[in-house]
Design a protein around this motif. Structure first.
Motif, PDB file in Angstrom:
ATOM      1  N   VAL A 137       1.495   3.986  12.952  1.00 39.50           N
ATOM      2  CA  VAL A 137       0.486   4.821  12.300  1.00 39.50           C
ATOM      3  C   VAL A 137       0.251   6.116  13.072  1.00 39.50           C
ATOM      4  N   LYS A 138       0.513   6.111  14.367  1.00 40.56           N
ATOM      5  CA  LYS A 138       0.353   7.346  15.144  1.00 40.56           C
ATOM      6  C   LYS A 138       1.384   8.402  14.735  1.00 40.56           C
ATOM      7  N   GLN A 139       2.483   7.964  14.093  1.00 40.17           N
ATOM      8  CA  GLN A 139       3.456   8.924  13.573  1.00 40.17           C
ATOM      9  C   GLN A 139       2.836   9.747  12.440  1.00 40.17           C
ATOM     10  N   ALA A 140       2.014   9.091  11.623  1.00 40.77           N
ATOM     11  CA  ALA A 140       1.380   9.794  10.503  1.00 40.77           C
ATOM     12  C   ALA A 140       0.339  10.791  10.981  1.00 40.77           C
ATOM     13  N   LEU A 200       2.157  10.980  17.737  1.00 42.18           N
ATOM     14  CA  LEU A 200       3.534  10.739  18.152  1.00 42.18           C
ATOM     15  C   LEU A 200       4.440  11.310  17.067  1.00 42.18           C
ATOM     16  N   ARG A 201       5.610  11.785  17.437  1.00 40.57           N
ATOM     17  CA  ARG A 201       6.564  12.333  16.472  1.00 40.57           C
ATOM     18  C   ARG A 201       7.832  11.479  16.488  1.00 40.57           C
ATOM     19  N   PRO A 202       8.424  11.190  15.327  1.00 40.99           N
ATOM     20  CA  PRO A 202       9.620  10.342  15.274  1.00 40.99           C
ATOM     21  C   PRO A 202      10.758  10.917  16.117  1.00 40.99           C
ATOM     22  N   THR A 203      11.462  10.045  16.826  1.00 39.15           N
ATOM     23  CA  THR A 203      12.674  10.490  17.508  1.00 39.15           C
ATOM     24  C   THR A 203      13.826  10.605  16.513  1.00 39.15           C
ATOM     25  N   LYS A 204      13.658   9.943  15.363  1.00 33.91           N
ATOM     26  CA  LYS A 204      14.613  10.057  14.269  1.00 33.91           C
ATOM     27  C   LYS A 204      13.894   9.694  12.986  1.00 33.91           C
ATOM     28  N   GLY A 205      14.262  10.322  11.873  1.00 30.60           N
ATOM     29  CA  GLY A 205      13.617  10.046  10.604  1.00 30.60           C
ATOM     30  C   GLY A 205      12.547  11.065  10.273  1.00 30.60           C
ATOM     31  N   ARG A 262       6.106  17.065  10.888  1.00 30.71           N
ATOM     32  CA  ARG A 262       6.600  17.851  12.022  1.00 30.71           C
ATOM     33  C   ARG A 262       6.135  19.305  11.935  1.00 30.71           C
ATOM     34  N   LYS A 263       5.870  19.767  10.713  1.00 34.22           N
ATOM     35  CA  LYS A 263       5.486  21.155  10.509  1.00 34.22           C
ATOM     36  C   LYS A 263       3.973  21.346  10.496  1.00 34.22           C
ATOM     37  N   LEU A 264       3.246  20.245  10.679  1.00 36.76           N
ATOM     38  CA  LEU A 264       1.780  20.300  10.651  1.00 36.76           C
ATOM     39  C   LEU A 264       1.224  20.027  12.045  1.00 36.76           C
ATOM     40  N   SER A 265       0.164  20.733  12.397  1.00 39.82           N
ATOM     41  CA  SER A 265      -0.502  20.491  13.682  1.00 39.82           C
ATOM     42  C   SER A 265      -1.362  19.239  13.572  1.00 39.82           C
ATOM     43  N   VAL A 266      -1.778  18.709  14.722  1.00 39.45           N
ATOM     44  CA  VAL A 266      -2.664  17.549  14.730  1.00 39.45           C
ATOM     45  C   VAL A 266      -3.972  17.879  14.013  1.00 39.45           C
ATOM     46  N   ALA A 267      -4.466  19.111  14.172  1.00 39.77           N
ATOM     47  CA  ALA A 267      -5.706  19.525  13.509  1.00 39.77           C
ATOM     48  C   ALA A 267      -5.540  19.531  11.989  1.00 39.77           C
TER      49      ALA A 267
END
Length: 556
Positions: free
Chosen positions: A351-354, A358-363, A373-378
């Motif tokens: 769920v931390k990927q969403a 955390l960002r996926p190492t693959k996928g 990946r294109k969105l900030s945590v905020a």
């Protein structure tokens, strides 16, 4: 006061003797030199009042009661955290193994009593598992050869050998809970206190902890368990039950008598006790199973998933073991989902990927069709709310109101909207009475509700709740679920949990993880009816599941 142990020296003293114990925490404007006037005492009621009981050596005591009833305060009095670390007005008497605790320091009490705290993050201090388990022994200057042997024995008893050199920060919440238990076990105290020991554990870890407790009793140790999940604790066949309500002793006696008077709306009891309270005109299955449905009108118009995981892999370090191994699934608008799996299976990591934590190492992970990946945590936080497993990882503000206001304020809510959102969320979680209190002065269950209220105040479209029932009494838990049912603007709910009853009663879909892979995805009762799969994923069938499967077979 003269005890029976003092009257007859041939009779061994009880393990625990409590007489007229009362305690109230020190007020914000009080210090050790402040005179305790009757006005002050009236304005600050006791957290526990006039508690009296005696527990013989070798017995198991279950302490039950709603959140905030004084259970954790009583535990702190028994283990000496009150008055050594928490100041206030303490009266009455406590004796352990026939010795009064008055004037004893924590170091002295460690020889008599050990405690596994409700929140392992407040207990684990060592950087590795081995260092954590050895910490108490080092403080007591235990010789190193003996220390190594006792640490090795504790690791073996809880099947933690493979984690011996693992960093504690890399462990799951349930694994840290087991390590905390091992840290108490090596101290070999005569009395062991367990505060909500089953809250973050999968079935296999619960089995191991139950076996440990049985072994401790066989050795003549005395065990005290504080637990909301009474159904789980009853498997240990407690000798006595102490029921607290609003700081007072509501019952103390044998388990059979407790079950006759216990209210299933206050504590979680086996389903047979709940069935006795269902109206005669109601259908038991419909009464027990009431899945939360969100935005039915919006569901009809929805075509694209609002959250999608596509072949997601993740590892914490370049050379570390892969935690997520090709996870793929989608979440549609209106869904309520339970994410289940063993400790360490990757649930929280997933769920931390969403959230972008955390960002996926693959996928790829997509939120409302946008690649995270294109969105900030905020930016992600404006759409998706996450309640951490441990309140300690979230709380920071000096008051409950400031805590709950932080999120919506940073999202740019107007002052009026912040106030309205905060008041509504605090009331929904039954913590509005504590709005000016420090969240750090509350019980674990109350702190958990404050963190949930803080996230609800942000009015996110998707909610991810990690172990939301941990530390919650049954009434608070049920009220919270009913509030979620009517929450406007909520597109999806995802619960990360070991609580099978939550999945059965309130969700429409179960995702089952094992070793970083998705091994099942479907309707809760269908997924959870597979006994072999449950065993492989360390999930223990509950009385509710057995009842539902039994009634389904009768219908067939």
């Amino acid at each position: 006061m003269t005890t029976s142990a003092q009257q007859d020296s041939s009779t061994p003293p009880p393990a625990i003797h409590v007489h007229q114990l009362s305690f109230r925490y020190r007020g914000a404007n009080e210090d050790d030199t402040s005179p305790k006037t009757s006005t002050e005492e009236a304005s600050a009621p006791s957290t526990i009042e006039d508690i009296s009981f005696t527990l013989p050596a070798g017995e198991l005591l279950l302490i039950a009661g709603p959140s905030g009833s004084g259970k954790s305060t009583l535990i702190k009095c028994l283990n000496g955290l009150i008055p050594n670390s928490y100041k206030g007005v303490l009266s009455g008497e406590i004796q352990l193994q026939g010795h009064t605790t008055k004037g004893l320091k924590l170091r002295d009490l460690a020889h008599y009593i050990g405690t596994m705290l409700q929140d392992p993050d407040k207990q684990v201090v060592g950087s590795t598992v081995e260092q954590e388990i050895a910490f108490g022994l080092e403080n007591l200057a235990v010789p190193r050869p003996e220390m190594r042997q006792r640490v090795r024995n504790a690791l073996e008893q809880l099947h933690l050998e493979r984690y011996q050199g693992r960093e504690t920060f890399a462990l799951s919440g349930g694994q840290r809970q087991q390590v905390a238990a091992a840290g108490i076990l090596v101290m070999q105290p005569a009395i062991m206190l367990f505060d909500e020991p089953f809250a973050n554990l999968d079935a296999r870890a619960i089995d191991e902890l139950e076996q440990l407790i049985a072994n401790l009793q066989a050795e003549g140790r005395t065990v005290v368990i504080v637990e909301h999940r009474v159904e789980e604790a009853l498997r240990l066949n407690p000798d006595k039950v102490l029921l607290l309500h609003e700081g007072k002793q509501a019952f103390f006696g044998p388990t059979a008598q407790f079950l006759e008077i216990a209210d299933p709306t206050q504590v979680k009891l086996p389903v047979e006790a709940t069935l006795r309270t269902i109206p005669a005109t109601a259908q038991p299955r419909d009464w027990l199973l009431q899945p939360i449905t969100l935005g039915e009108k919006d569901q009809q118009q929805a075509t694209e998933p609002i959250l999608r995981f596509e072949d997601v892999h993740y590892r914490y370090g370049l050379f570390s073991e892969e935690i997520l191994r090709g996870i793929s699934f989608s979440v549609q608008r209106g869904e309520t989902i339970a994410l289940l799996g063993p400790n360490g299976s990757g649930k929280t990591t997933l769920v931390k990927q969403a959230l972008g934590l955390l960002r996926p190492t693959k996928g790829r992970v997509s939120l409302y069709q946008d690649d995270t990946r294109k969105l900030s945590v905020a930016q992600l936080a404006a759409r998706i709310g996450y309640v951490f497993q441990s309140p300690n990882a979230m709380l920071f503000a000096p008051s409950v109101t400031e805590e709950a206001s932080f999120g919506p304020t940073n999202l740019g809510f107007t002052k009026e909207r912040v106030q309205e959102a905060v008041q509504a969320s605090l009331k929904a979680l039954d913590v509005d009475a504590f709005e000016q209190r420090s969240p750090f002065s509350l019980s674990f269950g109350q702190q958990k509700r404050v963190t949930i209220a803080s996230v609800l105040a942000m009015q996110s479209s998707i909610l991810l709740l990690d172990e939301p029932t941990a530390g919650q009494d049954h009434r608070s838990y049920m009220n919270f679920m009913e509030h979620l049912r009517d929450l406007p603007g909520l597109d999806a709910l995802l619960f990360i949990t070991h609580d099978l009853d939550l999945a059965l009663r309130f969700t429409k879909r179960v995702l089952l993880l094992k070793d970083g892979r998705l091994v099942a995805d479907g309707v809760p009762l269908e997924v959870l009816s597979d006994a072999k799969l449950l065993d492989e994923c360390n999930l223990r069938p509950t009385s509710l599941l057995h009842y539902l499967l039994g009634t389904r077979q009768q219908v067939s």
